[in-house]
Every structure is written in structure tokens, then in C-alpha cells.
Design a protein around this motif. Structure first.
Motif, PDB file in Angstrom:
ATOM      1  N   GLY A 112      -8.747 -60.635  20.338  1.00 47.67           N
ATOM      2  CA  GLY A 112      -9.557 -60.184  19.439  1.00 47.67           C
ATOM      3  C   GLY A 112     -10.913 -61.194  18.746  1.00 47.67           C
ATOM      4  O   GLY A 112     -10.199 -61.927  18.574  1.00 47.67           O
ATOM      5  N   VAL A 113     -12.440 -60.932  18.804  1.00 47.13           N
ATOM      6  CA  VAL A 113     -12.705 -62.014  17.836  1.00 47.13           C
ATOM      7  C   VAL A 113     -13.467 -60.946  16.825  1.00 47.13           C
ATOM      8  O   VAL A 113     -13.362 -60.714  16.846  1.00 47.13           O
ATOM      9  N   PHE A 114     -13.311 -61.985  15.317  1.00 47.17           N
ATOM     10  CA  PHE A 114     -13.658 -61.520  14.294  1.00 47.17           C
ATOM     11  C   PHE A 114     -14.600 -62.180  13.639  1.00 47.17           C
ATOM     12  O   PHE A 114     -14.784 -63.091  13.853  1.00 47.17           O
ATOM     13  N   LEU A 115     -15.865 -61.042  13.425  1.00 51.71           N
ATOM     14  CA  LEU A 115     -16.954 -61.686  12.891  1.00 51.71           C
ATOM     15  C   LEU A 115     -17.157 -61.383  11.385  1.00 51.71           C
ATOM     16  O   LEU A 115     -16.145 -60.190  11.401  1.00 51.71           O
ATOM     17  N   ARG A 116     -17.605 -62.144  10.922  1.00 52.76           N
ATOM     18  CA  ARG A 116     -17.794 -62.260   8.870  1.00 52.76           C
ATOM     19  C   ARG A 116     -19.716 -62.640   8.537  1.00 52.76           C
ATOM     20  O   ARG A 116     -19.691 -63.345   9.346  1.00 52.76           O
ATOM     21  N   HIS A 117     -19.446 -62.334   7.542  1.00 54.38           N
ATOM     22  CA  HIS A 117     -20.709 -62.321   7.162  1.00 54.38           C
ATOM     23  C   HIS A 117     -20.623 -63.615   6.820  1.00 54.38           C
ATOM     24  O   HIS A 117     -19.417 -64.372   6.763  1.00 54.38           O
ATOM     25  N   PRO A 118     -22.164 -63.874   6.834  1.00 51.71           N
ATOM     26  CA  PRO A 118     -22.258 -65.841   7.147  1.00 51.71           C
ATOM     27  C   PRO A 118     -22.079 -66.529   6.315  1.00 51.71           C
ATOM     28  O   PRO A 118     -21.985 -67.797   5.773  1.00 51.71           O
ATOM     29  N   HIS A 119     -21.734 -66.119   5.185  1.00 51.50           N
ATOM     30  CA  HIS A 119     -21.671 -66.927   3.754  1.00 51.50           C
ATOM     31  C   HIS A 119     -20.920 -66.236   2.332  1.00 51.50           C
ATOM     32  O   HIS A 119     -20.620 -65.721   1.702  1.00 51.50           O
ATOM     33  N   PRO A 120     -19.046 -66.330   2.952  1.00 49.36           N
ATOM     34  CA  PRO A 120     -18.309 -65.962   2.266  1.00 49.36           C
ATOM     35  C   PRO A 120     -17.548 -66.523   1.361  1.00 49.36           C
ATOM     36  O   PRO A 120     -17.017 -66.218   0.275  1.00 49.36           O
ATOM     37  N   TRP A 129     -23.107 -56.615   4.191  1.00 46.91           N
ATOM     38  CA  TRP A 129     -22.232 -57.011   5.331  1.00 46.91           C
ATOM     39  C   TRP A 129     -21.502 -58.082   4.101  1.00 46.91           C
ATOM     40  O   TRP A 129     -20.233 -58.309   4.699  1.00 46.91           O
ATOM     41  N   ASP A 130     -21.684 -58.066   2.920  1.00 44.66           N
ATOM     42  CA  ASP A 130     -20.851 -58.794   1.610  1.00 44.66           C
ATOM     43  C   ASP A 130     -19.419 -58.359   1.552  1.00 44.66           C
ATOM     44  O   ASP A 130     -19.078 -57.374   2.086  1.00 44.66           O
ATOM     45  N   ASP A 131     -18.874 -60.013   2.085  1.00 42.83           N
ATOM     46  CA  ASP A 131     -16.915 -59.572   1.797  1.00 42.83           C
ATOM     47  C   ASP A 131     -16.221 -58.755   2.766  1.00 42.83           C
ATOM     48  O   ASP A 131     -15.296 -57.801   2.701  1.00 42.83           O
ATOM     49  N   THR A 132     -17.232 -58.074   4.276  1.00 45.45           N
ATOM     50  CA  THR A 132     -16.554 -57.735   5.454  1.00 45.45           C
ATOM     51  C   THR A 132     -16.401 -58.764   6.322  1.00 45.45           C
ATOM     52  O   THR A 132     -17.322 -59.598   6.642  1.00 45.45           O
ATOM     53  N   TRP A 133     -15.669 -57.659   7.293  1.00 43.43           N
ATOM     54  CA  TRP A 133     -15.984 -58.716   8.637  1.00 43.43           C
ATOM     55  C   TRP A 133     -15.064 -57.479   9.262  1.00 43.43           C
ATOM     56  O   TRP A 133     -14.877 -56.252   8.956  1.00 43.43           O
ATOM     57  N   ARG A 134     -15.386 -57.444  10.604  1.00 41.98           N
ATOM     58  CA  ARG A 134     -14.685 -56.374  11.772  1.00 41.98           C
ATOM     59  C   ARG A 134     -14.083 -57.402  13.060  1.00 41.98           C
ATOM     60  O   ARG A 134     -14.611 -58.523  13.277  1.00 41.98           O
ATOM     61  N   MET A 135     -13.304 -56.512  14.195  1.00 41.64           N
ATOM     62  CA  MET A 135     -12.742 -57.266  14.859  1.00 41.64           C
ATOM     63  C   MET A 135     -13.599 -56.611  15.633  1.00 41.64           C
ATOM     64  O   MET A 135     -13.630 -55.293  16.365  1.00 41.64           O
TER      65      MET A 135
END
Length: 176
Positions: A112-120, A129-135
Motif C-alpha cells: 500500500g501507499v500511505f498519503l498524508r497531509h503535507p505538514h504534520p 486534512w489536518d492530522d489525517t492519512w489514507r492508505m
């Protein structure tokens, strides 16, 4: 959070009309626990929901790396106990114990690929999108793809979370 298919990094339009990414590739490592994974022995596990529904309990579990099926079951039970107070992996907390669940699903080795908000690493910007990720499930050759072991929660519908089926997708294999 998960989605199926090829991933596309989300963008938003700035005031000047320029498109900016709202997420970036993320490789969970030592920061996995701070981002929703539970540490159980040497494994990092989290519960996930189906991308089309919002459930009270996880419909599946993700463990970083390719792990043994028995270790996934133990970790999933520990996750349910610590996060949701469930004592049995075969039921969701509060369900009727007389309901028969014939067997615990097999775990799958996939990627899988994890995508996250760019400035955690700074105070929140206040966006959705703050403090979130998706796979996103991905072939092992995709940029940013990491090994994952996934298993549906026994009480979840069979098609929950869209976990890749090794009988249909050659890049996924059954965990031993």
C-alpha cells in the motif's frame, strides 16, 4: 482510511489559481504510533474502515510489514481490547455472543501507499486534512509502496475494506 485503485495525490487551488498538493507520500516508521497505529510486541497495527461507509468499529486491520497470520490475529485482538474494549476478536463489542462466525479470515500480504497531509510537524492549519492519512492498495512497484499485512475483522462483511484477494490479484499472497 483506505481507498482502492491507483492513487492520486489530492490538490487544492490557491488564491492565485495555482494547484498545490494537500497530501504527500508518507512512510510510517517510528512515528506510526503517534499517527494511529498501536504497538503490539514488535508490530504496528491499526484498524481501518471501509472507504464507502463510516463504521463504529474497524472492518479490517493493517499491520506494517509482511507478518505471520497468527501474529496478525494476536495483534488484532490486542487492538480491539485496547482501543474498543472488546474481549473477543470474532465479535464487535456488545454483540450477541450466540451469533456464529464460522472462522477468522486469512491475512493477506500486499502493498500500500500511505498519503498524508503535507505538514504534520507543525500546529494545525485548520484544514480538513489536518492530522489525517489514507492508505491506497498498490502494486509493490509503485512509488512509495510498502509491505502490509491486512486482515478483515471476522464480524465485518466479506467484502469489507476491499482487501486484495490473492486468488485474483497476483501481487497479493496469503499470509502463512
Amino acid at each position: 482510511m483506505t481507498t482502492t485503485g491507483l492513487y492520486e495525490i489530492g490538490t487544492s487551488e490557491g488564491d492565485d489559481g495555482t494547484m498545490h498538493p494537500v497530501e504527500q507520500l508518507w512512510t510510517p516508521g517510528e512515528d506510526a504510533v503517534e499517527n494511529g497505529f498501536l504497538a503490539h510486541h514488535d508490530l504496528r497495527i491499526t484498524g481501518i474502515d471501509d472507504p464507502t461507509d463510516d463504521h463504529l468499529y474497524p472492518v479490517a486491520f493493517l499491520v506494517l510489514g509482511h507478518q505471520k497470520w497468527a501474529d496478525i490475529i494476536e495483534s488484532a485482538a490486542a487492538y480491539m481490547a485496547r482501543i474498543h474494549g472488546g474481549r473477543n476478536l470474532d465479535l464487535y463489542p456488545g454483540e450477541d455472543p450466540a451469533v456464529l462466525i464460522p472462522r477468522i479470515p486469512r491475512a493477506v500480504h500486499t502493498h500500500g501507499v500511505f498519503l498524508r497531509h503535507p505538514h504534520p510537524d507543525h500546529d494545525g492549519c485548520g484544514c480538513e486534512w489536518d492530522d489525517t492519512w489514507r492508505m491506497v492498495w498498490a502494486p509493490p512497484t509503485r512509488c512509495g509502496a510498502i509491505p502490509i499485512t491486512a486482515m478483515r475483522h471476522p464480524a465485518a462483511p466479506t467484502n469489507a475494506a476491499g482487501i486484495p484477494d490473492p486468488d485474483q490479484i497476483p501481487t497479493a499472497t496469503w499470509a502463512t
